[in-house]
Design a protein around this motif. Structure first.
Motif, PDB file in Angstrom:
ATOM      1  N   ALA A 110       0.823  -1.210   0.000  1.00 11.82           N
ATOM      2  CA  ALA A 110       0.000   0.000   0.000  1.00 11.82           C
ATOM      3  C   ALA A 110       0.855   1.257   0.000  1.00 11.82           C
ATOM      4  N   GLU A 111       1.983   1.234   0.729  1.00 16.06           N
ATOM      5  CA  GLU A 111       2.840   2.407   0.817  1.00 16.06           C
ATOM      6  C   GLU A 111       3.742   2.575  -0.406  1.00 16.06           C
ATOM      7  N   TYR A 112       3.786   1.591  -1.266  1.00 11.73           N
ATOM      8  CA  TYR A 112       4.552   1.686  -2.505  1.00 11.73           C
ATOM      9  C   TYR A 112       3.663   1.971  -3.715  1.00 11.73           C
ATOM     10  N   ALA A 113       2.383   1.635  -3.630  1.00 14.77           N
ATOM     11  CA  ALA A 113       1.505   1.679  -4.800  1.00 14.77           C
ATOM     12  C   ALA A 113       1.019   3.097  -5.086  1.00 14.77           C
ATOM     13  N   PRO A 114       0.919   3.475  -6.362  1.00 13.06           N
ATOM     14  CA  PRO A 114       0.258   4.740  -6.720  1.00 13.06           C
ATOM     15  C   PRO A 114      -1.191   4.722  -6.259  1.00 13.06           C
ATOM     16  N   ASP A 115      -1.716   5.878  -5.887  1.00 13.75           N
ATOM     17  CA  ASP A 115      -3.051   5.945  -5.302  1.00 13.75           C
ATOM     18  C   ASP A 115      -4.123   5.347  -6.217  1.00 13.75           C
ATOM     19  N   LYS A 116      -4.007   5.583  -7.505  1.00 15.33           N
ATOM     20  CA  LYS A 116      -5.056   5.143  -8.424  1.00 15.33           C
ATOM     21  C   LYS A 116      -4.951   3.662  -8.802  1.00 15.33           C
ATOM     22  N   ARG A 117      -3.881   2.990  -8.376  1.00 23.86           N
ATOM     23  CA  ARG A 117      -3.710   1.575  -8.717  1.00 23.86           C
ATOM     24  C   ARG A 117      -3.519   0.713  -7.470  1.00 23.86           C
ATOM     25  N   ARG A 118      -3.835   1.253  -6.304  1.00 27.40           N
ATOM     26  CA  ARG A 118      -3.587   0.513  -5.064  1.00 27.40           C
ATOM     27  C   ARG A 118      -4.429  -0.759  -4.976  1.00 27.40           C
ATOM     28  N   GLY A 119      -5.651  -0.708  -5.466  1.00 32.76           N
ATOM     29  CA  GLY A 119      -6.497  -1.895  -5.440  1.00 32.76           C
ATOM     30  C   GLY A 119      -5.945  -3.010  -6.305  1.00 32.76           C
TER      31      GLY A 119
END
Length: 512
Positions: A156-165
């Motif tokens: 979660a802390e590495y993922a871009p906000d729009k692709r976290r899911g």
């Protein structure tokens, strides 16, 4: 009034507030985290499929029903120490970093699973055999207490906000691939060796596979970098300690959190974030009761209670797990588009409505109808599995995320998830009611529905305590420009309210 309006005005973002993720690092982070989860669930798949065999090896003096209950009691015992592992590894991950703790949990999981393959049976050393099995399970449970929460936090802390899911769903993809791999090995061995060969020596083989898998996972995790969110928190703490007052004021909340002791963090979790803890526990209950019912109890339910053949039951559940693995990233991507709440709401309602029909189909003879029943439960499971890894970390701020998620997740899993096979098998044995699994799932669906009602939507938004995460410099510039435009509009509104309060009020009334 002016001071109040200015305080509420949204500040614009600067370029330093936005983190541009490195694609290669994100892929490496997701792969390493998913492999650790695969290792954990490889063990669960093996243990679930070998429940009947392990009962004969370690509890031979009991009746067949008591053997199954005893085996699942040992399975459940590992979950009793998971909250302890969460209490140790969670706050530690918030203090010394996610990377180091995840390497330790990987090592402990691999060693404890590998060791089971060397254990002598009851016929060789008597009562000491199940005691040694219990010890291995307790070590595995303790290490798992810091595994899933740490892995979800890391991704979660590495993922871009729009692709976290989408990226978070790969973690649970590893879960079901690991389960399918473990259960597939057991199914193949059972078909080749038969029940007698499995009891004699075949049951050891799947546990030996855990050693090489653990070494690969440990190597990958040691190569990881710390997450951008945790590094920012560390920088804020160092700036405060070094006397950089301006930098410290900018990240005052993070710096204060970084200086907290483990005891202080625990106090904050239960005093300031108790609502998030309860929501997290409710969602985890929904996911894990469904998960352990399908993956750990259903194979034994179909063979011991319904009288189906071992290989047939194993193939049905294995096919269900493959279906879940193939659809889980689709669900994760859909949660980025439509939101986390709609996915949980739809799954919870469907669980209450469809649990009983699914179990009724599984109770029918043959293969086709039970396959439909298993498919229904698999589709319900994937609604939660594809969404949890992106939903749960977003409930807590950066400074306590690992600890709060570890405690909430593991307490819920220990009380409700890991005990599902034990309670379900005991209730079926006591009541002789073959619909007990359906009732259990329906109750979980209701609790999940209540929890989802209080869940705030987080899809596409930054994590609490962190700045925005984007995939490219162009996206970062666009976000900063849009933020400045919005801040400018709000500043203009503040000015108009101060200079012309009556006119502004009249304009609002007209719009209404």
């Amino acid at each position: 009034m002016l001071r109040s309006l200015l305080r509420r005005r949204k500040q614009s973002l600067s370029a330093s507030d936005v983190t541009v993720t490195d694609k290669a690092e994100v892929h490496r982070a997701v792969s390493a985290a998913a492999l650790g989860n695969m290792m954990e669930w490889f063990d669960f798949g093996v243990y679930a499929y070998l429940a009947t065999t392990l009962g004969k090896v370690f509890f031979p003096s009991s009746s067949p029903g008591a053997q199954v209950v005893s085996t699942f009691a040992t399975f459940a015992a590992a979950f009793l120490v998971r909250p302890l592992g969460g209490l140790v590894f969670g706050p530690l991950g918030d203090r010394i970093g996610r990377k180091r703790v995840l390497a330790v949990t990987m090592l402990l999981m691999a060693c404890s699973t590998f060791a089971v393959g060397f254990l002598p049976g009851y016929s060789a050393i008597g009562f000491a055999a199940p005691i040694l099995l219990l010890i291995c399970r307790l070590v595995q449970g303790f290490s798992t207490g810091g595994e899933y929460a740490g892995a979800t936090t890391y991704i979660a802390e590495y993922a871009p906000d729009k692709r976290r899911g989408f990226l978070g769903s790969w973690l649970d993809f590893g879960t079901f691939i690991g389960y399918a791999f473990g259960s597939g090995i057991v199914t193949l061995l059972t078909a080749v060796l038969g029940s007698k060969g499995m009891v004699d020596w075949g049951w050891r083989v799947p546990f030996f596979v855990a050693g090489p898998l653990g070494l690969v996972g440990l190597y990958m995790r040691l190569r990881l970098e710390e997450t951008p969110a945790f590094l920012r928190e560390q920088e804020a703490a160092e700036a405060e300690e070094g006397g950089a007052a301006e930098a410290a004021r900018a990240d005052d909340e993070l710096a204060a959190g970084a200086r907290q002791s483990g005891k202080g963090r625990l106090k904050e979790i239960f005093t300031r974030h108790w609502q998030a803890v309860l929501i997290c526990m409710g969602l985890v209950l929904l996911y894990n009761v469904t998960n352990y019912m399908v993956t750990s109890y259903l194979p034994t339910f179909m063979t011991e209670t319904l009288g189906q053949g071992e290989v047939t039951a194993q193939l049905l559940i294995l096919g269900t797990m493959i279906m879940v693995a193939l659809t889980i990233t689709v669900v994760g991507r859909s949660s980025d588009r439509w939101g986390r709440r709609p996915m949980f709401l739809a799954g919870s309602i469907a669980m209450v409505v469809l649990a009983a029909p699914a179990i009724l189909l599984i109770r029918q003879g043959g293969i086709l109808l039970p396959a439909f029943g298993c498919a229904i439960l698999g589709l319900l499971l994937v609604c939660f599995a594809g969404t949890s890894a992106s939903t749960l970390p977003a409930l807590f701020p950066t400074r306590i995320r690992y600890g709060a998620l570890s405690i909430s997740f593991n307490v819920s899993v220990s009380l409700f998830g890991g005990t599902t096979p034990l309670i379900a098998s005991a209730l079926v044995e006591k009541t002789n009611d073959k619909m007990v699994p359906a009732y259990y799932l329906m109750i979980a669906g209701l609790i999940g529905l209540i929890s989802t009602f209080f869940l705030h939507e987080t899809a596409g938004k930054p994590l609490r305590g962190s700045g925005p995460m984007v995939e490219s410099e162009e996206q970062a510039r666009s976000l900063v420009a849009r933020s400045r435009t919005e801040a400018g509009r709000q500043a203009r509104d503040v000015w108009l309210r101060v200079r012309h309060p009556g006119r502004h009020h009249a304009d609002d009334t007209d719009e209404m």
